[in-house]
Scaffold this motif. Structure first.
Motif, short mmCIF file in Angstrom:
data_model
loop_
_atom_site.label_atom_id
_atom_site.label_comp_id
_atom_site.label_asym_id
_atom_site.label_seq_id
_atom_site.Cartn_x
_atom_site.Cartn_y
_atom_site.Cartn_z
N CYS A 556 0.85 -1.20 0.00
CA CYS A 556 0.00 0.00 0.00
C CYS A 556 0.88 1.25 0.00
O CYS A 556 2.05 1.20 0.35
CB CYS A 556 -0.97 -0.03 1.17
SG CYS A 556 -0.30 0.57 2.72
N CYS A 559 -0.53 5.85 4.52
CA CYS A 559 -1.32 7.05 4.74
C CYS A 559 -1.26 7.35 6.24
O CYS A 559 -0.46 6.75 6.96
CB CYS A 559 -2.77 6.84 4.28
SG CYS A 559 -3.73 5.74 5.32
N ARG A 561 -2.90 6.28 8.51
CA ARG A 561 -3.24 5.14 9.36
C ARG A 561 -2.07 4.17 9.51
O ARG A 561 -2.15 3.21 10.28
CB ARG A 561 -4.38 4.32 8.73
CG ARG A 561 -5.68 5.03 8.57
CD ARG A 561 -6.64 4.10 7.81
NE ARG A 561 -7.84 4.79 7.43
CZ ARG A 561 -9.00 4.67 8.08
NH1 ARG A 561 -9.11 3.90 9.13
NH2 ARG A 561 -10.05 5.32 7.66
N ASN A 593 -8.11 -1.81 5.89
CA ASN A 593 -8.43 -2.38 4.58
C ASN A 593 -7.56 -3.59 4.32
O ASN A 593 -7.70 -4.23 3.31
CB ASN A 593 -8.11 -1.43 3.43
CG ASN A 593 -8.56 -0.05 3.72
OD1 ASN A 593 -9.57 0.12 4.38
ND2 ASN A 593 -7.82 0.91 3.25
S1 SF4 Z 1 -5.60 2.71 4.83
FE1 SF4 Z 1 -4.15 1.19 5.64
S2 SF4 Z 1 -3.77 -0.16 3.86
FE2 SF4 Z 1 -4.70 1.75 3.01
S3 SF4 Z 1 -2.96 3.12 2.53
FE3 SF4 Z 1 -3.55 3.59 4.63
S4 SF4 Z 1 -2.20 2.26 5.85
FE4 SF4 Z 1 -2.16 1.44 3.81
#
Ligand code: SF4
Length: 651
Positions: A556, A559, A561, A593
Motif C-alpha cells: 500500500c 497514509c 493510518r 483495509n
Molecule cells: S488505509 Fe491502511 S492499507 Fe490503506 S494506505 Fe492507509 S495504511 Fe495502507
C-alpha cells in the motif's frame, strides 16, 4: 459474462479516434473536475492526520510538486475534526488546494468532515458494513433490507454534502467489497460496479450529483475491466456521466509500481476515460505526482492524430480477459508465454559480455551460460553477426540479407518486410519474423499469412494514437480469422528511463490486458541501459499477468493510518524474498483495509497495532500481533512451512 453485456461494448467514445469521454463537471472547492477541465492530478498524505504541522508541510510539498487535490485520511472523529486545523493553516498560508477526507467504516467522521473539506471519499464496501469475510446466502428480501439499512446510514452524509456544497467520491476497492456484494456477484468487475451503483442510486434519488467514481484494484486487468463496465452501466441505466478517478491500488514502488500503474491507468486514458489520476506508490506522495502528470500529459495533444479506419465489428470482449487464439510457431503463440525480443541492431559490436544486460551471464571458468528469469528469448541483431556460441535457449534474428549468410547456424531466423515477403524471398522453414504496419494488411498479405505456419508478425506503428492503431491490426486479424502470432513492436527515442517505462507499459500493456500479443519488442534509442529496457519488457508482462518472472509485491502507498515504515519494511521483505518467483506478497500499513485490499496475495504482512504485525495466508489470519522485529522471519517461516521457500542461489 452474460450475453447482454457481450453485445454492448460501447464503453468509450471511439476505439479508433481519440477523444475524452464527456463527463459532468463536478465542483470541488474552486477547482472543478470533469467536463472540459484537464485531467486533474491528486495524491494522499502519509503523515498522521493528528500531526497538523506535518500534514500541512507535506501538503505544501505535494502542491509544489503539482498536486491539485490532496486527500487526507480521517479514521475517526478526532482526525475529521483536525482537518479543520489543517485547512485553516493552509488557507492562512495562502494555499487554496481542495482537501478530500478519506473515510472507511466511520459515517460519523464522514459527516463531520463533509462540513469541513471540499470532498469526501467513501468506500461503499465498508461505509455501512464491517467486513466479515463470511459466505452468506442472501434471500431477495434479506438483500433488500440490507439496501434499506445502507440508505438509512448513508442518507445523512448525502444531505450534508448537498447542504455544504461538498463533493463525494464513491470509491470501490476490489479487495473490500461487502459480504452482500460478494454473495451475489463475487469479487468480479461487475460486483465492483454494483457496489458503487448501490450508493449512487441513493445519491440520485436525493438529487445529489457532485459525484466522482472509482473502481480500483491492485490487479490492472480487473481495474481496467471494472472501469469500462462502469461506464457502460452508467449509460445503460441512464445515470449521469460522472467523472472517473483512476488508480491502481497497492501498485508498489520503483519501476514495478510505475509500470503497473501505467498498464491500468494508461490503458483507460488511451480510450479517453479518466478525469483525475492518483498513482499509488509506496514512496513519498510527491514522487507520485510527476508520474501521474507524465501519464496525463500524453493526451494533451492526442486529438487530431492520423486517422485509423473505423471498426464495424469488434471481436474483443473488453470486460473479460481472453487471449487471442493463435497457432504455435516455434515458441510463439498458442499457450506459450509472450516472448521478449531485445533490440541490438544498432550496437557497434556484440560480444558475450553484451548479453549480460539481457539476462545471460557467461561463466568463463565453467564455460557455460547462466540464464536469469528475465533473460530475453530472442535478440534482433540487424546486420551484426556473432562469432561465439550462443545460449541454448536464445534465438537470433537478422535482416534477411544477413540471415542468408548465417542460415546454416542453429536458431537464427530472418526479419523480412511485408514487401519482401509478398515478393517471395527465401524464408526459413521454422520461423520468419514479418514486419508490418496496419496499412500493410492487404487481402493478399492476410491470405498468405493464413497459409503459412512459419510466420510471426512483428507489428509497428508511427501513429500518435499507436495503441489504438495496433489494436486495429488485431481486430482485422481476428475478423479475418488469421491466427498468426503477433509481436507488439514499439520504438522510442530520447526518453528518460521513467518515461520509457510509463509509455511502453501503456502502449504495450494496453493490448496485453485484452489478451492481444504473443511477444514484446521494444526498440529504445537513447532511453537508458539495455538492462532497464529488457526488464521493462518483462515487467510489463508481469503487470499484465501474462508472464510471471519474479515475486510480486502488493504494497500500500501508506497514509495517516500506517502503523510501520512501509518503505523500509517493503525493501526488507523484498531483499529476503525477491527470488521466490511467482509468489504474491501483500504488505499493508493497517488492518482497516488490510486483508481486503491485498485481494489475491498468497501471504499478507499487515500492521495490526503499534509495533505489531498480523500475518495472513491468503485471506486467513495465521499469526496475530507478532512483534515487528520478528515478523519478517515469521513470514519466511510461514512460506517455508508451506513448501514455497527456496534457498537463494549464491553467485
Ligand atoms: S488505509 Fe491502511 S492499507 Fe490503506 S494506505 Fe492507509 S495504511 Fe495502507
Amino acid at each position: 459474462m452474460n450475453s447482454q453485456i457481450l453485445q454492448l461494448r460501447n464503453y468509450c467514445n471511439s476505439l479508433v479516434k481519440y477523444s475524452r469521454r464527456k463527463t459532468r463537471e463536478v465542483k470541488i472547492g474552486d477547482l472543478p473536475m470533469g467536463g472540459d477541465n484537464p485531467i486533474r492530478i491528486q495524491s494522499m498524505t502519509t503523515i498522521d492526520t493528528m500531526d497538523t504541522k506535518g500534514s500541512v508541510e507535506q501538503t505544501i510539498r505535494m502542491i509544489n510538486a503539482g498536486c491539485e487535490y490532496v486527500r487526507i485520511t480521517a479514521p475517526s472523529i478526532k482526525e475529521a475534526q483536525n482537518l479543520q486545523e489543517i485547512k485553516n493553516e493552509l488557507r492562512k498560508q495562502g494555499y487554496t488546494v481542495p482537501l478530500i477526507a478519506d473515510i472507511h467504516f466511520t459515517p460519523n467522521a464522514a459527516e463531520l468532515a463533509a462540513r469541513i473539506v471540499e470532498k469526501v471519499r467513501v468506500n461503499p464496501g465498508n461505509y455501512a458494513d464491517k467486513k466479515k469475510f463470511e459466505e452468506i446466502e442472501y434471500t431477495d428480501s434479506a438483500y433488500q433490507s440490507e439496501l434499506d439499512r445502507i440508505r438509512e446510514k448513508f442518507t445523512p452524509l448525502v444531505k450534508i454534502c448537498k447542504e455544504y456544497g461538498t463533493a463525494m467520491r464513491i470509491g470501490t476497492n476490489h479487495g473490500s467489497l461487502s459480504d452482500r456484494i460478494m454473495s451475489r456477484y463475487g469479487d468480479t468487475p461487475l460486483g465492483m460496479v454494483e457496489s458503487a451503483l448501490e450508493f449512487l442510486r441513493i445519491c440520485e434519488d436525493l438529487n445529489y450529483h457532485e459525484i466522482v467514481l472509482s473502481m480500483k484494484s491492485s490487479n490492472p486487468l480487473v481495474m481496467v475491466q471494472a472501469y469500462r463496465l462502469l461506464v457502460q452501466k452508467l449509460d445503460e441505466e441512464g445515470f449521469q456521466p460522472y467523472p472517473l478517478h483512476l488508480g491502481v491500488t497497492e501498485a508498489g514502488d520503483g519501476e514495478d509500481g510505475r509500470i503497473k500503474s501505467s498498464v491500468g491507468i494508461g490503458t483507460l486514458l488511451e480510450d479517453g476515460l479518466g478525469d483525475t489520476i492518483r498513482v499509488s506508490l509506496t514512496e513519498e506522495p510527491e514522487a507520485e505526482v510527476p508520474v501521474a502528470k507524465a501519464l496525463a500529459d500524453r493526451y494533451a495533444h492526442r486529438e487530431g492524430h492520423e486517422p485509423i479506419p473505423e471498426i464495424t465489428q469488434y471481436p474483443i470482449n473488453p470486460f473479460d480477459y481472453a487471449r487471442r487464439a493463435t497457432h504455435e510457431v516455434v515458441n510463439f503463440g498458442a499457450h506459450q508465454v509472450p516472448r521478449v525480443v531485445a533490440d541490438f541492431s544498432s550496437k557497434e559490436k556484440v560480444t558475450p559480455a553484451s548479453f549480460f544486460a539481457l539476462g545471460y551471464h557467461y561463466s568463463v571458468p565453467l564455460d557455460k551460460w547462466n540464464i536469469a528469469d528475465m533473460a530475453c528469448d530472442y535478440i534482433f541483431l540487424g546486420d551484426k553477426t556473432v562469432d561465439f556460441e550462443i545460449p541454448g535457449t536464445l534465438g537470433l534474428i537478422y535482416n534477411h540479407k544477413t540471415w542468408l549468410t548465417q542460415k546454416a547456424k542453429d536458431r537464427v531466423y530472418p526479419f523480412i518486410t511485408q514487401k519482401e515477403y509478398l515478393k517471395g524471398v527465401e524464408t526459413s522453414s521454422r520461423l520468419n519474423l514479418i514486419y508490418a504496419l496496419l496499412k500493410d494488411l492487404t487481402p493478399d498479405f492476410i491470405e498468405k499469412l493464413k497459409q503459412d505456419s512459419t510466420v510471426v508478425l512483428l507489428i509497428d506503428t508511427y501513429n500518435n494514437h499507436g495503441m489504438a492503431e495496433q489494436r486495429r491490426i488485431f481486430v482485422e486479424l481476428i475478423n479475418q480469422d488469421c491466427k498468426v502470432p503477433v509481436i507488439i513492436g514499439r520504438a522510442y527515442r530520447d526518453l528518460t528511463a521513467e518515461q520509457l517505462q510509463l509509455q511502453s507499459a501503456t502502449d504495450i500493456g494496453g493490448l496485453l490486458v485484452d489478451g492481444l500479443g504473443d511477444g514484446v519488442f521494444i526498440a529504445a534509442e537513447n532511453c537508458g541501459s539495455d538492462k532497464m529496457v529488457n526488464e521493462t519488457a518483462f515487467n510489463i508482462l508481469q503487470a499484465t499477468r501474462t508472464r510471471i518472472s519474479k515475486t510480486e509485491y502488493i504494497s500500500c502507498p501508506s497514509c495517516g493510518r500506517t502503523l510501520f515504515d512501509l518503505q523500509e519494511t517493503t525493501s526488507l521483505i523484498r531483499s529476503r524474498t525477491s527470488h521466490l518467483k511467482g509468489l504474491k506478497i501483500g504488505i499493508m500499513g493497517c488492518i482497516v483495509n488490510g486483508p481486503g485490499e491485498m485481494a489475491d496475495a498468497d501471504y499478507g504482512y499487515v500492521g495490526s497495532g503499534p509495533g505489531r504485525i498480523t500475518l495472513y495466508r491468503g485471506r486467513d489470519v495465521v499469526k496475530r500481533n507478532v512483534p515487528s522485529a520478528k515478523a519478517v522471519d515469521e513470514l519466511i517461516g510461514l512460506i517455508r512451512e508451506d513448501g514455497n521457500w527456496l534457498e537463494q542461489e549464491t553467485k
